[in-house]
Design a protein around this motif. Structure first.
Motif, PDB file in Angstrom:
ATOM      1  N   VAL A  59      -4.737   5.151  78.112  1.00 57.89           N
ATOM      2  CA  VAL A  59      -5.147   3.792  78.844  1.00 57.89           C
ATOM      3  C   VAL A  59      -4.055   3.610  80.009  1.00 57.89           C
ATOM      4  O   VAL A  59      -3.042   2.966  79.414  1.00 57.89           O
ATOM      5  N   VAL A  69      -5.562   5.461  70.529  1.00 56.81           N
ATOM      6  CA  VAL A  69      -5.581   4.790  71.989  1.00 56.81           C
ATOM      7  C   VAL A  69      -3.906   4.659  72.564  1.00 56.81           C
ATOM      8  O   VAL A  69      -3.115   4.195  71.480  1.00 56.81           O
ATOM      9  N   ILE A  91      -7.842   8.222  73.370  1.00 52.93           N
ATOM     10  CA  ILE A  91      -8.100   7.583  74.877  1.00 52.93           C
ATOM     11  C   ILE A  91      -6.817   7.127  75.502  1.00 52.93           C
ATOM     12  O   ILE A  91      -5.981   6.084  74.729  1.00 52.93           O
ATOM     13  N   VAL A 105     -10.326  10.928  76.608  1.00 52.88           N
ATOM     14  CA  VAL A 105     -10.946  10.158  77.831  1.00 52.88           C
ATOM     15  C   VAL A 105      -9.832   9.470  78.304  1.00 52.88           C
ATOM     16  O   VAL A 105      -9.062   8.897  77.590  1.00 52.88           O
ATOM     17  N   ARG A 106      -9.833   9.344  79.500  1.00 53.43           N
ATOM     18  CA  ARG A 106      -9.023   8.162  80.325  1.00 53.43           C
ATOM     19  C   ARG A 106      -9.772   7.084  80.752  1.00 53.43           C
ATOM     20  O   ARG A 106     -10.725   7.521  81.477  1.00 53.43           O
ATOM     21  N   VAL A 107      -9.141   5.761  80.484  1.00 57.54           N
ATOM     22  CA  VAL A 107     -10.113   4.632  80.939  1.00 57.54           C
ATOM     23  C   VAL A 107      -9.323   3.988  81.802  1.00 57.54           C
ATOM     24  O   VAL A 107      -7.945   3.937  81.822  1.00 57.54           O
ATOM     25  N   ALA A 133     -16.681   5.883  70.540  1.00 56.92           N
ATOM     26  CA  ALA A 133     -15.688   6.524  69.522  1.00 56.92           C
ATOM     27  C   ALA A 133     -16.274   6.118  68.174  1.00 56.92           C
ATOM     28  O   ALA A 133     -16.278   6.933  67.486  1.00 56.92           O
ATOM     29  N   THR A 135     -15.742   2.755  75.867  1.00 52.02           N
ATOM     30  CA  THR A 135     -15.238   4.020  75.051  1.00 52.02           C
ATOM     31  C   THR A 135     -15.038   3.754  73.718  1.00 52.02           C
ATOM     32  O   THR A 135     -15.227   4.900  72.856  1.00 52.02           O
ATOM     33  N   LEU A 144     -12.363   0.568  78.382  1.00 53.53           N
ATOM     34  CA  LEU A 144     -11.996   0.786  77.242  1.00 53.53           C
ATOM     35  C   LEU A 144     -12.773   0.275  75.959  1.00 53.53           C
ATOM     36  O   LEU A 144     -13.309   1.063  75.086  1.00 53.53           O
TER      37      LEU A 144
END
Length: 546
Positions: free
Chosen positions: A538, A468, A536, A512-514, A527, A523, A520
């Motif tokens: 953020v 993250v 990820i 992934v972009r949240v 994961a 996602t 978050l």
């Protein structure tokens, strides 16, 4: 009767056999021309798996992460010269945070040691470079010394305070013959407290009304945890932890208030617990400058201080009883005294602790409140036993207070040396130590770029580590400090970052972009269920500089 001579083996094979005999299963290393013989010997091992980092710093952090989570030993191997200087930062971090890392490095052939004659990778004195960041350093000068030196290194690792050790091997020893048998070191028995000091501590318990237990990193182990729980419940103590003490007991236990935060401040809600206690028991904390704001934390007296390292006593707080011994053995002795009647007169009730606990979990200002939802999302998405590996970044600083931890060795933080970029490679080592639980690496965007090349390790081995990145294109902690010291004057703190989703995709990793804490959480849950490496990104904008 003539005894047949033992067949000779090369020094490199002697090293590998000695590591196998001491239970080593992973070696973190980048091969080089100075370790070819060692790699040939490793190739013959059916026990040891090598893990290939992308930088020697990564090797050190991985060994550290493995050691912290396994409560065993992490082994890193480097080449001469730059391999050693590259790995010194994580070795220094392991030293600061009391982690059992065994570093083995080659050096030039014996005739060329310390001579500066134009050899590849030469240093003036490589052994002297490493000594300040290890508890034991040794240069072997014959192949016959290699296996005994490894045994001594392991003995040092298991004796007293856990800190890294270092073995230096001149290149020509790797191919020198030796017939020495491998004799593994036997871990010494845990150190015991003096009986008269236990009796003194028991008398202080009898005289007390309410007890405050302050748990540090030395209390965070699977041996100590059940004894600490029994002890705290038996005497009705309230428990606070330092940053490094998170996980000593579950933070939802009714007797546990939690961790007071990254830095001590006199307006902290736990002050009332200190003011209303009349005995402190410190377990496994040196009560350092940063932990106590240079001794301004108002710990109640008298003070019982338990630590494996006697040099930690009396630096800022003078103990009435100093117990230089193993924490688990000492708690067992104190429990025996408690069961024999050495109890405080009243003790803390969960009802008295709960309001302070609630205040501790409540953001004290609007700025902190912007961070907390992201931390709550991380905690809500992960099982209790998940391992959370922190970097030096703003979300992680706030997480000390606002992200609860429930299991020993499930919360890793580069506290002592405060290194940027350690989280990802440390998480890889942690995952190898506990493949059965999710491992999450929390990063700031600036620190992540120190070691982002270790995404290559996730791609290579498909280790299911979740990465993250809290991304505000800023070295935020420094910019905040600049804002406080010199408002409006900012230099070299704003970053031009890569697209982390595209970067991960270039490695063949899912990314992934949240856009929010709720995204978050969703996602992260996915994961965990997917059990594959994932990045990820953020994007955040939580600080205000106007």
């Amino acid at each position: 009767m003539e005894v047949a001579a033992k067949p000779a083996i090369r020094g490199a094979a002697s090293i590998v056999r000695a590591l196998e005999a001491h239970g080593v299963r992973y070696v973190f290393s980048i091969p080089g021309v100075h370790t070819l013989s060692l790699y040939r010997a490793l190739d013959d091992s059916a026990v040891i798996q090598t893990v290939l980092p992308r930088h020697e710093q990564g090797a050190g952090y991985m060994a550290d992460g493995y050691a912290r989570v396994s409560e065993g030993v992490g082994v890193a191997v480097t080449i001469t010269g730059p391999g050693v200087t590259n790995i010194l930062t994580p070795i220094a971090q392991a030293f600061a945070d009391s982690s059992r890392v065994f570093l083995i490095a080659t050096n030039l052939e014996r005739p060329f040691l310390n001579r500066l004659e134009g050899n590849l990778h030469e240093l003036t004195d490589q052994l002297a470079v490493v000594r300040p960041v290890v508890k034991w350093a040794y240069r072997a000068m014959t192949a016959d010394e290699l296996a005994p030196a490894i045994a001594e290194g392991f003995r040092q690792l298991w004796t007293g305070r856990p800190r890294p050790v270092y073995l230096e091997v001149p290149l020509d020893l790797l191919d020198e013959a030796t017939a020495l048998a491998v004799e593994p070191a036997t871990p010494p028995p845990p150190s015991e407290p003096a009986p008269h000091l236990i009796e003194h501590a028991a008398q202080l318990l009898r005289n007390a009304k309410r007890v405050l237990v302050f748990a540090g990193g030395g209390a965070v182990s699977r041996r100590v945890a059940p004894l600490l729980k029994e002890f705290v419940e038996a005497i009705g103590a309230v428990v606070l932890t330092s940053l490094m003490g998170k996980g000593a007991l579950p933070e939802d236990h009714p007797q546990v208030a939690g961790a007071f935060g990254y830095r001590w401040s006199p307006d902290n809600p736990v002050v009332t617990l200190m003011e209303r206690s009349d005995l402190t028991i410190v377990i496994g904390s040196g009560l350092g400058v940063r932990t106590t704001a240079n001794g301004t934390m108002p710990l109640p007296t008298p003070l019982i201080h338990i630590d494996i390292d006697e040099h930690e006593f009396g630096k800022r707080y003078q103990p009435d009883v100093a117990l230089a011994a193993d924490a688990a053995v000492t708690l067992s002795a104190l429990l025996a005294a408690v069961h024999a009647g050495a109890r405080p007169r009243e003790g803390w009730t969960p009802e008295e602790i709960a309001p302070v606990k609630h205040a501790l979990r409540t953001p004290p200002d609007e700025r902190t409140a912007r961070y907390v939802p992201y931390l709550e999302a991380v905690r809500a998405a992960l099982p209790r036993e998940a391992i959370i590996v922190n970097d030096m970044t703003m979300l992680c600083y706030e997480g000390v207070r606002f992200l609860p931890v429930y299991e020993p060795r499930s919360y890793l933080f580069p506290r002592g040396f405060g290194t940027l970029g350690s989280s990802l490679p440390t998480a890889i080592g942690a995952k190898l130590a506990r493949p059965d639980v999710p491992v999450v690496s929390l990063n700031g965007d600036g620190g992540f770029q120190f070691t982002l090349e270790e995404l290559g390790v996730l791609a290579h081995y498909r280790f299911p580590v979740i990465v993250v990145i809290f991304n505000d294109s800023t070295h935020t902690a420094v910019k905040v400090a600049m804002h406080r010291a010199y408002p409006g004057h900012y230099r070299d703190v704003d970053l031009v970052n890569p697209d982390y989703v595209k970067l991960a995709a270039a490695y063949g990793l899912t990314a992934v972009r949240v856009a929010s804490p709720s995204e978050l959480e969703v996602t992260l849950r996915h994961a965990v269920e997917a059990n594959e490496p994932m990045v990820i990104d953020v994007p955040i904008a939580l600080e205000r500089y106007a």
